[in-house]
Structure formats: structure tokens, C-alpha cells
Scaffold this motif. Structure first.
Motif, short mmCIF file in Angstrom:
data_model
loop_
_atom_site.label_atom_id
_atom_site.label_comp_id
_atom_site.label_asym_id
_atom_site.label_seq_id
_atom_site.Cartn_x
_atom_site.Cartn_y
_atom_site.Cartn_z
N LYS A 99 0.83 -1.21 0.00
CA LYS A 99 0.00 0.00 0.00
C LYS A 99 0.86 1.26 0.00
CE LYS A 99 -3.56 -2.41 2.66
NZ LYS A 99 -4.25 -2.51 3.98
N GLY A 100 2.15 1.09 -0.33
CA GLY A 100 3.04 2.24 -0.35
C GLY A 100 3.87 2.38 0.91
N TYR A 101 3.71 1.47 1.86
CA TYR A 101 4.49 1.49 3.09
C TYR A 101 4.64 0.06 3.60
CZ TYR A 101 -0.26 1.28 4.97
OH TYR A 101 -1.57 0.92 5.22
N ASP A 102 5.67 -0.18 4.39
CA ASP A 102 5.89 -1.52 4.95
C ASP A 102 4.86 -1.79 6.04
OD1 ASP A 102 8.04 -1.95 3.32
OD2 ASP A 102 9.54 -1.37 4.80
N GLU A 103 4.32 -2.99 6.02
CA GLU A 103 3.35 -3.39 7.05
C GLU A 103 3.54 -4.86 7.38
OE1 GLU A 103 -0.78 -3.54 5.88
OE2 GLU A 103 -0.25 -3.63 3.77
N GLN A 104 3.28 -5.18 8.63
CA GLN A 104 3.32 -6.57 9.07
C GLN A 104 2.03 -7.24 8.65
OE1 GLN A 104 5.97 -8.29 10.94
NE2 GLN A 104 4.73 -9.84 9.93
N CYS A 105 2.16 -8.30 7.86
CA CYS A 105 0.99 -9.02 7.36
C CYS A 105 1.07 -10.48 7.77
CB CYS A 105 0.91 -8.93 5.83
SG CYS A 105 0.91 -7.26 5.17
N TYR A 106 -0.09 -11.13 7.80
CA TYR A 106 -0.17 -12.55 8.12
C TYR A 106 -1.04 -13.24 7.08
CZ TYR A 106 1.64 -11.16 12.70
OH TYR A 106 2.40 -10.65 13.70
N PHE A 107 -0.61 -14.43 6.64
CA PHE A 107 -1.36 -15.17 5.65
C PHE A 107 -1.40 -16.65 6.00
CE2 PHE A 107 0.49 -11.54 3.45
CZ PHE A 107 -0.61 -11.00 2.81
N THR A 108 -2.53 -17.26 5.71
CA THR A 108 -2.61 -18.72 5.65
C THR A 108 -2.64 -19.07 4.17
OG1 THR A 108 -3.74 -18.99 7.77
CG2 THR A 108 -4.06 -20.73 6.12
N PHE A 109 -1.70 -19.90 3.72
CA PHE A 109 -1.65 -20.18 2.29
C PHE A 109 -1.18 -21.61 2.04
CE2 PHE A 109 2.41 -18.37 3.48
CZ PHE A 109 3.35 -19.15 2.83
N SER A 110 -1.52 -22.09 0.85
CA SER A 110 -1.09 -23.42 0.45
C SER A 110 -0.49 -23.36 -0.95
CB SER A 110 -2.26 -24.41 0.47
OG SER A 110 -3.20 -24.09 -0.54
N TYR A 111 0.49 -24.21 -1.17
CA TYR A 111 1.10 -24.42 -2.49
C TYR A 111 0.80 -25.86 -2.90
CZ TYR A 111 4.02 -20.28 -1.49
OH TYR A 111 4.48 -19.02 -1.19
N SER A 112 0.12 -26.04 -4.04
CA SER A 112 -0.23 -27.39 -4.50
C SER A 112 0.24 -27.58 -5.94
CB SER A 112 -1.75 -27.59 -4.44
OG SER A 112 -2.24 -27.31 -3.14
N PRO A 113 0.76 -28.76 -6.26
CA PRO A 113 1.25 -29.00 -7.63
C PRO A 113 0.10 -29.15 -8.62
CG PRO A 113 1.41 -31.01 -6.33
CD PRO A 113 0.97 -29.92 -5.39
N ILE A 114 0.32 -28.67 -9.85
CA ILE A 114 -0.60 -28.89 -10.97
C ILE A 114 0.13 -29.74 -11.98
CG2 ILE A 114 -1.97 -27.82 -12.79
CD1 ILE A 114 -1.98 -25.25 -11.10
N TYR A 115 -0.45 -30.89 -12.27
CA TYR A 115 0.21 -31.84 -13.16
C TYR A 115 -0.25 -31.68 -14.60
CZ TYR A 115 2.09 -34.41 -9.17
OH TYR A 115 2.78 -34.77 -8.03
N ASN A 116 0.68 -31.84 -15.53
CA ASN A 116 0.40 -31.97 -16.95
C ASN A 116 0.90 -33.35 -17.33
OD1 ASN A 116 -0.24 -31.52 -19.63
ND2 ASN A 116 1.69 -30.46 -20.07
#
Length: 203
Positions: A99-116
Motif C-alpha cells: 500500500k506504499g508502506y511496509d506493514e506486518q501481514c499474516y497469511f494462511t496459504f497453500s502451495y499445490s502441484p498442478i500436473y500436466n
């Protein structure tokens, strides 16, 4: 798309087309990273979450967009592409400038493979911004700690709290300062036997 590593959309594999369709139709913040360069494609919900990184982040290489975080997230993303390993991190802290300035953020996230076929070609990134929840919880903890400290300080009996293996004086109320014959400046945030050396060998 012809100016990105993805090339002409007419030549895209079906797995990429299907993944993009799922991503763009989702109301949840979702991003795809495709190919060895991890080209970014994301939906409107994700765009709103990353702020000023949009629109240049769209179609860009993930490493170019998240360079400041790459030492932390890069190894995980590479593991997904190379080994098909999935990751889930909950309420993970990041320092971001969105947002134009540094801020402490928290996230819940997942990384999942996509197969071809049998090969991992991409990564599905699902994200939930938990910043507000974590900051609210942090504020509640601070209020609780402040309330607890006030209870100790105002107690009519001598009380102190010593922290860690060196017994650092964290809280000392007026009654115990009288008992010790010390001022707050002489004892606070010091190991107890440094603040009161005469007590060291008294059992």
C-alpha cells in the motif's frame, strides 16, 4: 501472452487452460504459477490483496515480483515444481509493501502441484489474509499482559516476576523494591543476582 514465457494461448496445454478457468472464476484469492519461470496468473480477489504490486505482477515471473521474500518462499515453490510436494502455512508473518508502506501481514496459504500428464508444470497458490485477525489477537494479548502487570504492581504484598535461566527481573512492585532496598532502575531488566549480588549465595 505472447510476450511472456507462456506464449500463444492457442498452444497452451489443457491443464493450464483448466487451471486458469478455475482460478479466474474463484471468489477466493487464487494465483497460478506456471512453468519453470513460475509465470503469475491470478484472479480479482488476489489482485485486491496484493495492492500496488498489481498490475505489473500479472504475467510476471514470481521471483521478480517477490524478490524480497524469495529466500523464504523460493525453496518451497521449487520443491513443489521439482518434487510435487505440497505446503500449508497458517498465519505466517511477512513484512510487505503493498500500500506504499511496509506493514506486518499474516497469511494462511497453500502451495499445490498442478500436473500436466505425469509432470508438475505449475503451482496452485490459495491464500487467506489473516492480518486483521492476528493484529486483533496481538492487541488482546497486549491488553491482557498490561492488565496482569497492573495487578502485580498494585498488589499489597511483595511480588516479582523473573524471566529465563538468568532470572531477569521483568516485574517488581513497590513492596518488593522496599524489601530489596532497591529502586526500579537498579533491578528492572537485569539478572536478579546482578541486581542483588549479595543474594547470590543465600540458597
Amino acid at each position: 501472452w505472447t510476450v511472456t514465457a507462456l506464449g500463444d494461448s492457442q498452444a497452451w496445454p489443457q491443464s493450464l487452460k483448466t487451471s486458469i478457468s478455475i482460478c479466474l472464476s474463484s471468489k477466493f484469492p487464487v494465483m497460478l504459477l506456471w512453468g519453470p519461470e513460475m509465470i503469475q496468473i491470478y484472479n480479482d480477489a488476489y489482485k485486491d490483496m496484493i495492492g500496488l504490486k498489481h498490475p505489473h505482477a500479472y504475467g510476471a515471473k514470481a521471483k521478480d515480483v517477490w524478490g524480497d521474500l524469495w529466500p523464504e518462499i523460493g525453496p518451497m515453490l521449487n520443491s513443489v515444481l521439482q518434487d510435487g510436494e505440497s505446503f500449508l502455512l497458517e498465519n505466517h508473518p511477512f513484512l510487505l509493501n503493498r500500500k506504499g508502506y511496509d506493514e506486518q501481514c499474516y497469511f494462511t496459504f497453500s502451495y499445490s502441484p498442478i500436473y500436466n500428464d505425469s509432470h508438475v508444470e505449475g503451482i496452485l497458490v490459495s491464500v487467506n489474509d489473516t492480518t486483521e485477525l492476528n493484529l486483533n489477537n496481538e492487541n488482546l494479548r497486549k491488553l491482557r499482559d498490561k492488565h496482569l502487570k497492573n495487578l502485580f504492581v498494585q498488589a499489597p504484598i511483595a511480588l516479582s516476576i523473573l524471566r529465563g535461566p538468568d532470572h531477569v527481573v521483568e516485574i517488581a512492585n513497590d513492596e518488593i523494591l522496599k524489601l530489596w532496598g532497591k529502586t526500579a532502575d537498579e533491578v528492572m531488566n537485569k539478572p536478579i543476582f546482578e541486581a542483588i549480588p549479595e543474594a547470590r549465595n543465600q540458597g
